[in-house]
Design an enzyme around this catalytic site. Structure first.
Site, short mmCIF file in Angstrom:
data_model
loop_
_atom_site.label_atom_id
_atom_site.label_comp_id
_atom_site.label_asym_id
_atom_site.label_seq_id
_atom_site.Cartn_x
_atom_site.Cartn_y
_atom_site.Cartn_z
N SER A 138 0.82 -1.21 0.00
CA SER A 138 0.00 0.00 0.00
C SER A 138 0.85 1.26 0.00
O SER A 138 0.36 2.34 -0.32
CB SER A 138 -0.96 0.01 1.19
OG SER A 138 -0.26 -0.13 2.40
N HIS A 191 1.49 5.64 5.16
CA HIS A 191 0.70 6.06 4.00
C HIS A 191 0.95 7.53 3.66
O HIS A 191 1.06 7.89 2.49
CB HIS A 191 -0.78 5.84 4.26
CG HIS A 191 -1.15 4.39 4.36
ND1 HIS A 191 -2.30 3.96 4.97
CD2 HIS A 191 -0.53 3.27 3.91
CE1 HIS A 191 -2.37 2.64 4.90
NE2 HIS A 191 -1.31 2.20 4.26
#
Length: 272
Positions: A138, A191
């Site tokens: 991710s 992230h």
């Protein structure tokens, strides 16, 4: 009891899925295979793949710099790996098709892995004084979403939420916040670090790390990569040019082009 005349249709077309998978470019295929291989290795109990390859701030040293490259390939469990593969595949496939296989290799094995890791280690270890290990593709998902958001902002600056116009470049930030809230054991910092590097990529500040096309053409010709490697994308086969983007609509009044909320897409966790 009556027997149904036919089975209900599948929610997807297997033929189209198979056709799409067969068209995936070379580097994208290799990334998917490596992720799958690491997941299979994690099934054994003798050696922990996660402990070996995770991005753990206190474990980074001269002899463990490989962690800066291994953490995107490693996942915790089948669901983590499967959902990340679903989200990463179209983004990575598009990037490789636009920029070529050698450029994709140079960037994803280099700055697009190490730079987000560097930001994460700097903040996690020296500012937050913590040592949370993270893994997962991710990081590349949010990085590519950040890059795409910048390119979208150049042609479609806003999307509309009722009467409110929100800059399209903020969409990965909203996605990052939502994932952190609703998906357990995710790394907001990981992230966010990826999104920052994605923004820099979209703005063109990472061009310096891309080998010149003259050198890439020389390597391709010398090794005959296009002839030897199936699904290889050469420099001259790139879709849109190195960092270009094709406009998708004509200019709207005032230069503002609304973008639908569906741009947010699917995102998954980074970390165990």
């Amino acid at each position: 009891m009556a027997i149904p005349a036919a089975l209900p249709p599948l929610p997807f077309n297997p033929t189209r899925v198979r056709s799409y998978m067969l068209r995936l470019p070379l580097f994208t295929r290799l990334v998917l295979l490596v992720i799958l291989a690491f997941w299979l290795l994690e099934l054994q109990t003798i050696w922990s793949v996660v402990q070996w390859g995770s991005l753990t701030p206190n474990e980074i040293g001269i002899g463990s710099m490989y962690r800066l490259n291994t953490y995107p390939f490693i996942h915790v469990g089948f669901f983590h790996a499967f959902v990340n593969l679903l989200a990463l595949t179209p983004l990575l496939e598009r990037f490789e098709a636009e920029h070529g296989t050698l450029t994709a290799v140079a960037l994803f094995i280099g700055p697009l892995s190490t730079f987000p890791a560097g930001i994460y280690i700097l903040v996690e270890k020296f500012i937050l004084r913590s040592n949370t290990a993270v893994v997962g593709a991710s990081v590349w998902i949010f990085l590519l979403l950040g890059s795409e958001a910048i390119k979208t902002f150049k042609s479609n600056p806003y999307f509309s939420l009722g009467t409110t116009k929100i800059p399209t470049w903020t969409s990965p930030l909203f996605a990052c916040a939502l994932v952190s809230i609703f998906v357990p054991n995710t790394s907001f910092l990981g992230h966010l670090s990826a999104i920052i590097i994605g923004y820099l990529l979209g703005l063109g500040y990472l061009k310096v790390f891309v080998p010149p096309e003259k050198i890439l053409r020389w390597i391709e010709g010398k090794l005959n990569l296009l002839g030897r490697l199936p699904h290889y994308v050469s420099v001259d086969q790139k879709t849109y040019g190195r960092y270009g983007v094709l406009p998708t609509a004509t200019a709207a009044v005032g230069g503002e082009r609304p973008t639908p909320l569906s741009y947010l897409g699917t995102n998954q966790r980074l970390g165990p």
